[in-house]
Design a protein around this motif. Structure first.
Motif, mmCIF file in Angstrom:
data_model
loop_
_atom_site.group_PDB
_atom_site.id
_atom_site.type_symbol
_atom_site.label_atom_id
_atom_site.label_comp_id
_atom_site.label_asym_id
_atom_site.label_seq_id
_atom_site.Cartn_x
_atom_site.Cartn_y
_atom_site.Cartn_z
ATOM 1 N N ASP A 89 0.416 -1.282 0.158
ATOM 2 C CA ASP A 89 -0.165 0.016 -0.086
ATOM 3 C C ASP A 89 0.748 0.664 0.286
ATOM 4 O OD1 ASP A 89 -1.762 2.054 1.125
ATOM 5 O OD2 ASP A 89 -3.323 0.649 0.911
ATOM 6 N N ASP A 90 0.443 2.030 -0.600
ATOM 7 C CA ASP A 90 1.643 3.647 -0.564
ATOM 8 C C ASP A 90 1.426 4.200 0.709
ATOM 9 O OD1 ASP A 90 1.267 3.775 -3.329
ATOM 10 O OD2 ASP A 90 -0.250 4.944 -3.564
ATOM 11 N N ARG A 91 0.603 3.601 1.688
ATOM 12 C CA ARG A 91 0.977 4.439 3.014
ATOM 13 C C ARG A 91 2.207 3.477 3.548
ATOM 14 N NH1 ARG A 91 -4.544 3.584 5.511
ATOM 15 N NH2 ARG A 91 -4.632 1.498 4.339
ATOM 16 N N ASP A 92 2.514 2.467 3.330
ATOM 17 C CA ASP A 92 3.639 1.172 3.405
ATOM 18 C C ASP A 92 4.700 1.789 3.380
ATOM 19 O OD1 ASP A 92 1.812 -0.327 4.492
ATOM 20 O OD2 ASP A 92 2.156 -1.857 2.709
ATOM 21 N N HIS A 94 6.102 5.036 3.901
ATOM 22 C CA HIS A 94 5.661 6.364 5.233
ATOM 23 C C HIS A 94 6.659 7.456 4.300
ATOM 24 C CE1 HIS A 94 4.649 2.848 7.788
ATOM 25 N NE2 HIS A 94 5.869 2.548 7.456
ATOM 26 N N SER A 96 5.764 11.427 2.670
ATOM 27 C CA SER A 96 4.600 12.075 2.678
ATOM 28 C C SER A 96 4.369 12.547 0.995
ATOM 29 C CB SER A 96 5.295 13.816 2.735
ATOM 30 O OG SER A 96 6.264 14.442 1.840
ATOM 31 N N LYS A 97 3.306 13.281 0.636
ATOM 32 C CA LYS A 97 3.206 13.497 -0.732
ATOM 33 C C LYS A 97 4.124 13.435 -1.918
ATOM 34 C CE LYS A 97 -0.019 14.646 -4.251
ATOM 35 N NZ LYS A 97 0.355 14.679 -5.330
ATOM 36 N N LEU A 100 7.081 11.504 -1.779
ATOM 37 C CA LEU A 100 6.386 10.338 -2.592
ATOM 38 C C LEU A 100 7.080 10.273 -4.201
ATOM 39 C CD1 LEU A 100 4.378 8.100 -2.379
ATOM 40 C CD2 LEU A 100 2.840 8.626 -2.813
ATOM 41 N N ARG A 104 9.251 7.519 -4.991
ATOM 42 C CA ARG A 104 8.714 6.469 -4.726
ATOM 43 C C ARG A 104 9.160 5.021 -5.025
ATOM 44 N NH1 ARG A 104 5.084 3.289 -7.379
ATOM 45 N NH2 ARG A 104 2.509 3.424 -6.096
ATOM 46 N N LYS A 111 11.277 -1.757 -0.730
ATOM 47 C CA LYS A 111 10.138 -2.677 -0.197
ATOM 48 C C LYS A 111 9.942 -3.851 -0.813
ATOM 49 C CE LYS A 111 8.032 -0.906 2.950
ATOM 50 N NZ LYS A 111 8.329 -1.238 4.271
ATOM 51 N N HIS A 292 -5.013 2.047 -4.211
ATOM 52 C CA HIS A 292 -3.135 3.025 -3.775
ATOM 53 C C HIS A 292 -2.344 1.457 -3.445
ATOM 54 C CE1 HIS A 292 -5.008 6.606 -4.543
ATOM 55 N NE2 HIS A 292 -5.956 6.330 -3.590
ATOM 56 N N THR A 293 -2.278 0.591 -3.909
ATOM 57 C CA THR A 293 -1.757 -0.978 -4.103
ATOM 58 C C THR A 293 -1.068 -1.174 -5.117
ATOM 59 O OG1 THR A 293 -3.040 -1.159 -2.070
ATOM 60 C CG2 THR A 293 -1.677 -3.086 -2.445
#
Length: 318
Positions: A89-92, A94, A96-97, A100, A104, A111, A292-293
């Protein structure tokens, strides 16, 4: 929701390298993976007496030589489609936008490597479990042997007798023996084996000493694997009591197989697959916008086959 499935060459190289760096797993030790063309087809099934039989070779005057017919049977197979994926997930990540957008790909690659390692471990364990479940259903345990805990038991004599029986039935000695670690300990504690160890001035039973005790009964290229295959509940977690077992259980296996086998080669057991011994035929990476994955997915078409029952033996040890 939007996805874009893309074959991922770098990830595929990682998958192939991961499996080839791993120690030989007990399933591939007993049942080599061989590449087949197409999702369906036939494999050679070798019944008792396939190559080990006597025929009349005499030829009368002006008569043609006798013909030798192969008696292996073509049996149909249909590969099963297997796949597994793991998500990031994008939240994984960690980030900020702003980060990211800038970092990214860098963070996602790190990851992905970590998550894919987990994916491959579960993938391999699941395939090993499926394979042994299948072969255990297809190969009946030998009766009247395996009570190694008895004070009167002679496990080495049982091994020699079983090797001789298989040679008589199949015309070839088993060259691979798989023994669970716990059952190796039972074997080593047998009074008959302890006497043999003491006679050889050894402190413990080793694989080399095991082969030595088999003597002329052992095949020249005999390989012995002492191993466990730990497997646990599918949904283990912090609030779930973890329950792990040894997948090999109480079974000792004897069989015949060669390195670098092809689908038509003689062996007891095989894994038929579209990817051969790479254990993954296709690797995909795709992003699912709706959640978002980023998903990393591996696929394989495979099935299992008992190709020569006379040269496979399963002993249940107590």
């Amino acid at each position: 929701m939007s996805t874009n499935n893309t074959y991922c060459y770098s990830l595929h190289q990682m998958v192939v390298g991961w499996f080839r760096r791993r120690p030989v797993n007990p399933l591939s030790f007993l049942a080599p993976a061989v590449k087949v063309d197409g999702d369906t087809g036939t494999y050679d099934y070798f019944p008792q007496g396939y190559a080990f039989r006597r025929v009349d070779t005499s030829r009368g005057r002006h008569q043609s030589a006798r013909s030798l017919d192969l008696i292996c049977d073509p049996r149909p197979f249909a590969l099963e489609d297997h796949s597994l994926r793991i998500g990031i997930d994008d939240r994984d990540l960690h980030l900020s936008k702003d980060e990211l957008d800038a970092r990214r790909s860098e963070v996602a690659a790190v990851k992905a490597e970590s998550r894919t390692g987990t994916l491959l471990t579960v993938w391999e364990t699941s395939m090993i479990a499926d394979g042994f479940d299948y072969f255990r259903r297809q190969v009946q345990a030998r009766s009247g042997v395996g009570n190694w805990s008895s004070s009167s038991a002679d496990p080495m004599a049982e091994f020699k007798k079983e090797i001789g029986r298989m040679e008589t039935q199949a015309g070839i000695k088993p060259n691979r023996i798989l023994i669970p670690s716990e059952k190796w300990d039972v074997l080593a504690a047998s009074p008959a084996v302890l006497d043999a160890i003491t006679y050889n001035s050894a402190k413990e039973l080793t694989v080399d000493l095991f082969k030595q005790l088999l003597g002329v009964h052992a095949a020249p290229d005999l390989q012995v694997m002492v191993a466990n295959v730990p497997i646990g509940k599918d949904n283990a977690g912090p609030n779930v009591e973890f329950d792990g077992v040894n997948l090999l259980g109480d079974d000792v296996w004897l069989t015949y197989a060669q390195e670098g086998m092809e689908v038509g080669d003689f062996s007891g057991l095989k894994v038929l697959s579209s990817g051969g011994d790479a254990y993954a035929d296709n690797v995909e990476s795709y992003y699912e916008r709706g959640i978002h994955t980023t998903w990393h997915e591996i696929n394989m078409m495979r099935t299992f086959a008992v190709t020569a029952p006379p040269c496979v033996s399963r002993l249940t040890i107590s």
